[in-house]
Scaffold this motif. Structure first.
Motif, PDB file in Angstrom:
ATOM      1  N   ASP A 168      -9.425  -0.803   8.870  1.00 59.67           N
ATOM      2  CA  ASP A 168      -9.469  -1.436   7.547  1.00 59.67           C
ATOM      3  C   ASP A 168      -8.940  -2.861   7.605  1.00 59.67           C
ATOM      4  O   ASP A 168      -9.463  -3.761   6.925  1.00 59.67           O
ATOM      5  CB  ASP A 168      -8.646  -0.619   6.545  1.00 59.67           C
ATOM      6  CG  ASP A 168      -9.359   0.651   6.110  1.00 59.67           C
ATOM      7  OD1 ASP A 168     -10.563   0.794   6.423  1.00 59.67           O
ATOM      8  OD2 ASP A 168      -8.718   1.505   5.465  1.00 59.67           O
ATOM      9  N   ARG A 174      -7.485   4.404  11.199  1.00 59.92           N
ATOM     10  CA  ARG A 174      -8.170   4.024   9.965  1.00 59.92           C
ATOM     11  C   ARG A 174      -7.575   2.756   9.373  1.00 59.92           C
ATOM     12  O   ARG A 174      -8.309   1.848   8.942  1.00 59.92           O
ATOM     13  CB  ARG A 174      -8.064   5.169   8.947  1.00 59.92           C
ATOM     14  CG  ARG A 174      -8.772   4.909   7.620  1.00 59.92           C
ATOM     15  CD  ARG A 174     -10.264   5.020   7.765  1.00 59.92           C
ATOM     16  NE  ARG A 174     -10.931   4.977   6.468  1.00 59.92           N
ATOM     17  CZ  ARG A 174     -12.231   5.104   6.291  1.00 59.92           C
ATOM     18  NH1 ARG A 174     -13.023   5.278   7.344  1.00 59.92           N
ATOM     19  NH2 ARG A 174     -12.756   5.070   5.095  1.00 59.92           N
ATOM     20  N   ASP A 175      -6.251   2.665   9.345  1.00 60.79           N
ATOM     21  CA  ASP A 175      -5.603   1.460   8.834  1.00 60.79           C
ATOM     22  C   ASP A 175      -5.927   0.246   9.712  1.00 60.79           C
ATOM     23  O   ASP A 175      -6.116  -0.866   9.205  1.00 60.79           O
ATOM     24  CB  ASP A 175      -4.083   1.659   8.780  1.00 60.79           C
ATOM     25  CG  ASP A 175      -3.682   2.718   7.776  1.00 60.79           C
ATOM     26  OD1 ASP A 175      -4.471   2.977   6.858  1.00 60.79           O
ATOM     27  OD2 ASP A 175      -2.588   3.304   7.924  1.00 60.79           O
ATOM     28  N   TRP A 176      -5.975   0.463  11.002  1.00 64.76           N
ATOM     29  CA  TRP A 176      -6.307  -0.630  11.921  1.00 64.76           C
ATOM     30  C   TRP A 176      -7.724  -1.141  11.669  1.00 64.76           C
ATOM     31  O   TRP A 176      -7.955  -2.357  11.616  1.00 64.76           O
ATOM     32  CB  TRP A 176      -6.146  -0.138  13.352  1.00 64.76           C
ATOM     33  CG  TRP A 176      -6.358  -1.181  14.408  1.00 64.76           C
ATOM     34  CD1 TRP A 176      -7.480  -1.377  15.151  1.00 64.76           C
ATOM     35  CD2 TRP A 176      -5.418  -2.176  14.831  1.00 64.76           C
ATOM     36  NE1 TRP A 176      -7.309  -2.424  16.014  1.00 64.76           N
ATOM     37  CE2 TRP A 176      -6.050  -2.946  15.834  1.00 64.76           C
ATOM     38  CE3 TRP A 176      -4.126  -2.499  14.465  1.00 64.76           C
ATOM     39  CZ2 TRP A 176      -5.418  -4.002  16.475  1.00 64.76           C
ATOM     40  CZ3 TRP A 176      -3.492  -3.568  15.098  1.00 64.76           C
ATOM     41  CH2 TRP A 176      -4.139  -4.296  16.084  1.00 64.76           C
ATOM     42  N   TRP A 229       3.670  10.144  10.021  1.00 58.87           N
ATOM     43  CA  TRP A 229       3.646   8.679  10.048  1.00 58.87           C
ATOM     44  C   TRP A 229       4.628   8.150  11.093  1.00 58.87           C
ATOM     45  O   TRP A 229       4.361   7.122  11.735  1.00 58.87           O
ATOM     46  CB  TRP A 229       4.000   8.141   8.669  1.00 58.87           C
ATOM     47  CG  TRP A 229       4.182   6.654   8.638  1.00 58.87           C
ATOM     48  CD1 TRP A 229       3.208   5.698   8.532  1.00 58.87           C
ATOM     49  CD2 TRP A 229       5.421   5.933   8.740  1.00 58.87           C
ATOM     50  NE1 TRP A 229       3.752   4.452   8.555  1.00 58.87           N
ATOM     51  CE2 TRP A 229       5.106   4.555   8.680  1.00 58.87           C
ATOM     52  CE3 TRP A 229       6.742   6.332   8.869  1.00 58.87           C
ATOM     53  CZ2 TRP A 229       6.096   3.579   8.737  1.00 58.87           C
ATOM     54  CZ3 TRP A 229       7.730   5.353   8.935  1.00 58.87           C
ATOM     55  CH2 TRP A 229       7.406   3.992   8.872  1.00 58.87           C
ATOM     56  N   LYS A 256       1.167   3.950   1.845  1.00 61.59           N
ATOM     57  CA  LYS A 256       1.780   4.434   3.071  1.00 61.59           C
ATOM     58  C   LYS A 256       2.966   3.586   3.506  1.00 61.59           C
ATOM     59  O   LYS A 256       3.765   4.009   4.320  1.00 61.59           O
ATOM     60  CB  LYS A 256       0.740   4.487   4.194  1.00 61.59           C
ATOM     61  CG  LYS A 256      -0.248   5.631   4.039  1.00 61.59           C
ATOM     62  CD  LYS A 256      -1.100   5.809   5.271  1.00 61.59           C
ATOM     63  CE  LYS A 256      -2.038   6.996   5.134  1.00 61.59           C
ATOM     64  NZ  LYS A 256      -2.850   7.216   6.330  1.00 61.59           N
ATOM     65  N   VAL A 301       0.780   3.245  12.538  1.00 62.97           N
ATOM     66  CA  VAL A 301      -0.478   2.548  12.219  1.00 62.97           C
ATOM     67  C   VAL A 301      -1.627   3.431  12.690  1.00 62.97           C
ATOM     68  O   VAL A 301      -1.898   3.520  13.893  1.00 62.97           O
ATOM     69  CB  VAL A 301      -0.535   1.163  12.888  1.00 62.97           C
ATOM     70  CG1 VAL A 301      -1.839   0.466  12.521  1.00 62.97           C
ATOM     71  CG2 VAL A 301       0.660   0.318  12.473  1.00 62.97           C
ATOM     72  N   SER A 302      -2.270   4.078  11.744  1.00 65.06           N
ATOM     73  CA  SER A 302      -3.390   4.948  12.097  1.00 65.06           C
ATOM     74  C   SER A 302      -4.611   4.113  12.462  1.00 65.06           C
ATOM     75  O   SER A 302      -4.699   2.912  12.154  1.00 65.06           O
ATOM     76  CB  SER A 302      -3.725   5.884  10.933  1.00 65.06           C
ATOM     77  OG  SER A 302      -4.178   5.142   9.814  1.00 65.06           O
ATOM     78  N   PRO A 316       0.824  -1.200   0.000  1.00 68.56           N
ATOM     79  CA  PRO A 316       0.000   0.000   0.000  1.00 68.56           C
ATOM     80  C   PRO A 316       0.863   1.256   0.000  1.00 68.56           C
ATOM     81  O   PRO A 316       2.022   1.232   0.433  1.00 68.56           O
ATOM     82  CB  PRO A 316      -0.805  -0.125   1.306  1.00 68.56           C
ATOM     83  CG  PRO A 316      -0.805  -1.580   1.603  1.00 68.56           C
ATOM     84  CD  PRO A 316       0.503  -2.112   1.101  1.00 68.56           C
TER      85      PRO A 316
END
Length: 381
Positions: free
Chosen positions: A139, A135-137, A127, A94, A132-133, A92
């Motif tokens: 998702d 949102r990523d968690w 970052w 990021k 690990v934002s 991805p």
């Protein structure tokens, strides 16, 4: 460390020394500098005026700038080289930030790397503070749930997955589920796989059939095509050859891979069972039927190849009709756990049901085997 003298002061001292009104030692003492410093300033002034050879200040500045630019270009080339290998892993977007850390450890400035790769340094440092934002968690949990739901029933697409998520404690919009399912290639078993279609190559044979799927004798016209179906172990591929006279499947081959060998094996089986001569073998423009081995087998056995147009299902409609029957009567009847289980079901349906039990009105309510048997004597006569 002593501070450098101003440029204007140095120019004035040099101008006084060049007049020669007093010895250099006296001038150095009057201006509060050492005699060696004065000699050095005079030497540099002569170089700047072109009196003696050497590198001027302008040339020295240009040389420093060129060295700096060369070092920067080397860093940019190293960034692009490392990034090409890093991005080839299809991570991805990021996940490109760890590359910045690796390059920074090798002495390449973060600002240079961010500029070359096309994102801001602010985004990188943000970052670093939160790799690990949330949102990523979220998702990641949604994707795991989508894989679980899809594994339970491969027929579920993103709409069914979105409807099923609330029962698992996950709230997400349908558009978000569609985006994540598309990224992870989670599609319904009945959906067209986007991005996986390939253009057909040029035909190696002319169309000798022109949608006339009738024959007045056996082995005059054969039709062939390949179909596939999912099992829990993976896909299973079937290449079948149909005789247009009585609709009988004169040869077929089943394998876990869709290669040219699949089509060649089906044609070999048909030739071994029927011993044809001058038969037209009609297919689409699939790479398996355009392969060198398939074409050479046709030529070696005295068969004539024929191919329809690209994207025209009607050019092989009679074969598509058989695959439709197979889909309804076998493939879609249940979920198949293994390839061997589906293989046996296909073989039994073709040999037992389709050939010997399923009567066709186009054949006078006879089965393909009965129709061929009844017409063998009149044809021989």
């Amino acid at each position: 460390m002593p501070r450098p003298y101003p440029a204007e002061f140095r120019r004035d001292v040099v101008a006084v020394a060049r007049k020669g009104d007093a010895p250099l030692s006296r001038i150095a003492k009057d201006f509060g500098i050492s005699e060696a410093t004065l000699h050095n300033w005079l030497k540099k002034a002569d170089i700047e005026d072109g009196v003696r050879p050497g590198v001027t200040e302008q040339e020295s500045a240009e040389l420093r700038e060129l060295r700096k630019r060369n070092r920067l270009l080397e860093q940019e080339n190293e960034i692009l080289r490392r990034a090409a290998a890093f991005f080839a892993r299809e991570l991805p977007p990021k996940m490109t930030y760890p590359l910045v850390l690796d390059l920074a450890a090798d002495g390449i400035a973060v600002a240079v790397t961010c500029r070359v790769l096309g994102f801001s340094t602010q985004a990188f440092y943000k970052w670093c503070q939160d790799p690990v934002s949330q949102r990523d968690w979220d998702d990641a949990h949604l994707i795991n749930a989508a894989f679980t739901i899809h594994a339970d029933d491969p027929a579920f697409g993103y709409r069914f997955i979105a409807d099923e998520l609330p029962s698992r404690g996950i709230t997400a919009g349908e558009n978000r589920v569609q985006r994540l399912c598309s990224q992870q290639r989670i599609w319904s078993a009945f959906a067209k796989k986007r991005g996986l279609s390939r253009k057909s190559g040029p035909p190696v044979h002319d169309d000798l059939v022109a949608r006339e799927f009738a024959a007045d004798r056996p082995d005059k016209l054969w039709l062939t095509d390949i179909t596939e179906h999912h099992t829990d172990e993976g896909k299973l591929y079937l290449c079948a050859i149909k005789d247009c006279f009585g609709g009988r499947i004169v040869g077929y081959s089943i394998d876990s891979r869709m290669t040219s060998e699949l089509a060649v094996a089906a044609l070999r089986n048909a030739i071994a069972l029927r011993g044809p001569a001058g038969t037209i073998v009609h297919s689409d423009r699939g790479s398996q039927f355009r392969s060198r081995r398939f074409v050479e087998l046709l030529s070696a056995k005295g068969l004539r190849g024929s191919m329809g147009r690209v994207g025209a299902c009607g050019d092989n409609a009679a074969m598509e009709s058989f695959f439709s029957l197979l889909q309804k009567n076998v493939l879609d009847r249940q979920r198949w756990a293994s390839r061997d289980e589906l293989r046996m079901a296909i073989v039994i349906w073709i040999e037992r049901t389709y050939h010997r039990r399923r009567r066709q009105r186009g054949l006078g309510k006879l089965t393909p085997v009965e129709y061929e048997t009844l017409n063998q004597a009149p044809l021989a006569a």
